[in-house]
Motif scaffolding. Structure first.
Motif, PDB file in Angstrom:
ATOM      1  N   VAL A  58      -1.361  -1.005  -4.019  1.00  0.00           N
ATOM      2  CA  VAL A  58      -0.484  -1.102  -5.184  1.00  0.00           C
ATOM      3  C   VAL A  58      -0.804  -2.439  -5.848  1.00  0.00           C
ATOM      4  O   VAL A  58      -0.610  -3.500  -5.250  1.00  0.00           O
ATOM      5  CB  VAL A  58       0.998  -1.024  -4.782  1.00  0.00           C
ATOM      6  N   ASN A  98      -8.643   6.420 -10.648  1.00  0.00           N
ATOM      7  CA  ASN A  98      -8.038   5.978  -9.396  1.00  0.00           C
ATOM      8  C   ASN A  98      -8.978   5.140  -8.557  1.00  0.00           C
ATOM      9  O   ASN A  98      -8.569   4.178  -7.903  1.00  0.00           O
ATOM     10  CB  ASN A  98      -7.616   7.191  -8.556  1.00  0.00           C
ATOM     11  N   ASP A 151      -4.278   4.320 -13.635  1.00  0.00           N
ATOM     12  CA  ASP A 151      -4.587   5.572 -12.952  1.00  0.00           C
ATOM     13  C   ASP A 151      -5.417   6.526 -13.808  1.00  0.00           C
ATOM     14  O   ASP A 151      -5.597   7.688 -13.445  1.00  0.00           O
ATOM     15  CB  ASP A 151      -3.301   6.251 -12.496  1.00  0.00           C
ATOM     16  N   ASP A 191       5.072   3.525  -8.685  1.00  0.00           N
ATOM     17  CA  ASP A 191       4.277   2.425  -8.138  1.00  0.00           C
ATOM     18  C   ASP A 191       3.711   1.518  -9.225  1.00  0.00           C
ATOM     19  O   ASP A 191       2.937   0.599  -8.920  1.00  0.00           O
ATOM     20  CB  ASP A 191       3.146   2.969  -7.261  1.00  0.00           C
ATOM     21  N   THR A 232       0.828  -1.198   0.000  1.00  0.00           N
ATOM     22  CA  THR A 232       0.000   0.000   0.000  1.00  0.00           C
ATOM     23  C   THR A 232       0.868   1.256   0.000  1.00  0.00           C
ATOM     24  O   THR A 232       2.062   1.217   0.284  1.00  0.00           O
ATOM     25  CB  THR A 232      -0.922   0.056   1.233  1.00  0.00           C
ATOM     26  N   HIS A 255      -6.527   2.524  -7.717  1.00  0.00           N
ATOM     27  CA  HIS A 255      -6.124   2.657  -6.310  1.00  0.00           C
ATOM     28  C   HIS A 255      -7.336   2.737  -5.384  1.00  0.00           C
ATOM     29  O   HIS A 255      -7.413   3.606  -4.520  1.00  0.00           O
ATOM     30  CB  HIS A 255      -5.253   3.900  -6.125  1.00  0.00           C
ATOM     31  N   VAL A 312      -3.988   3.466  -0.046  1.00  0.00           N
ATOM     32  CA  VAL A 312      -4.407   2.937  -1.345  1.00  0.00           C
ATOM     33  C   VAL A 312      -3.556   1.720  -1.701  1.00  0.00           C
ATOM     34  O   VAL A 312      -2.396   1.624  -1.308  1.00  0.00           O
ATOM     35  CB  VAL A 312      -4.294   4.008  -2.450  1.00  0.00           C
TER      36      VAL A 312
END
Length: 282
Positions: free
Chosen positions: A37, A202, A199, A110, A15, A244, A35
């Motif tokens: 990963v 999100n 992304d 990320d 995260t 995310h 959030v």
């Protein structure tokens, strides 16, 4: 088209603890948000395809050494040994050498940190994103880590939408970064069509509030990309997996289980629909 997709797995990369407005802009300034990963392994009849590679594995022991103090302090990663991408593959009885293709939604820290684990794979990213990541404008440079891209690898640079393999398509979705792309997986077993948004979206809160992500290089393009994906999902009855969203992440089955529809996931959300075009007299 007959799909070559045989499986889809969600891999857990730990995260990040970020400022809330980078996920949903203009909301909850000054508060922190945890959030996930995420990485995705697509099994195909041609071999395994990995979508995104998470954080640099060095983050497990030394985030500041891997990323520098500024990024480590702002992103605040939590990454344990079992989040190492090689360990996630081991859950499936696989190793990095089993991965034939690596697709990046974009090259932020990320999403591109584990690419160095796959020296023999073909690495696929948009040409625009590759060019930008190598020399980003200063105000947008903070999320790119030069060491993530420094080691030699076989790059395949895409120029827009691309049908990579039967059942895997790239969808250009700029805005978060200039060369962001999302990945459409067609007819995945136990799932059907799936959009790995990266992304470009999100969180499902972005969809519900019709607001693009908080970090963008072009906010107008980001809004249009989000609408492109929700329209594509409507047209193809696809599940959108956002980049995310912790609520979504908790609900989804994770490796070694296959990603599949459950009673908890997916929840159905779409942008407000203007309805079909009406032609003729009212």
């Amino acid at each position: 088209m007959k799909t070559s997709v045989t499986s889809l797995h969600l891999l857990d990369g730990g995260t990040l603890d970020v400022e809330s407005s980078v996920v949903i802009p203009s909301t909850r300034y000054g508060t922190r948000l945890t959030v996930p990963v995420q990485m995705f392994l697509v099994g195909t009849t041609h071999g395994y395809v990995l979508v995104d590679t998470g954080n640099d594995p060095r983050v497990i022991d030394d985030p500041e050494g891997a990323w520098g103090q500024k990024l480590a302090d702002s992103a605040r990663p939590t990454m344990a040994g079992h989040h190492h991408l090689a360990r996630q593959l081991q859950l499936l009885g696989l190793s990095p050498t089993d991965v034939k293709v690596v697709i990046y939604t974009h090259l932020h820290h990320d999403h591109a940190g584990g690419g160095r684990l796959f020296p023999d794979a073909v690495h696929v990213v948009q040409r625009t994103e590759h060019r930008w990541a190598m020399s980003p404008d200063p105000q947008a440079a903070g999320a790119y880590v030069a060491s993530d891209l420094a080691e030699p690898r076989s790059w395949r640079l895409a120029d827009g939408d691309w049908h990579v393999l039967p059942g895997i398509s790239l969808v250009l979705t700029p805005g978060h970064t200039p060369g962001h792309q999302s990945v459409m997986v067609w007819e995945a077993p136990d799932l059907g069509n799936v959009i790995l948004a990266g992304d470009a979206i999100n969180s499902h809160e972005n969809i519900d509030s019709n607001v693009p992500p908080g970090i963008t290089t072009d906010a107008v393009a980001a809004g249009l990309s989000m609408r492109r994906l929700t329209a594509l999902a409507d047209a193809t009855d696809a599940v959108i997996v956002t980049g995310h969203d912790m609520e979504q992440f908790r609900a989804m089955p994770k490796a070694p289980e296959r990603l599949r529809r459950t009673d908890e996931w997916p929840a159905s959300r779409r942008l407000p629909d203007p309805g079909p075009l009406r032609i003729g007299s009212s």
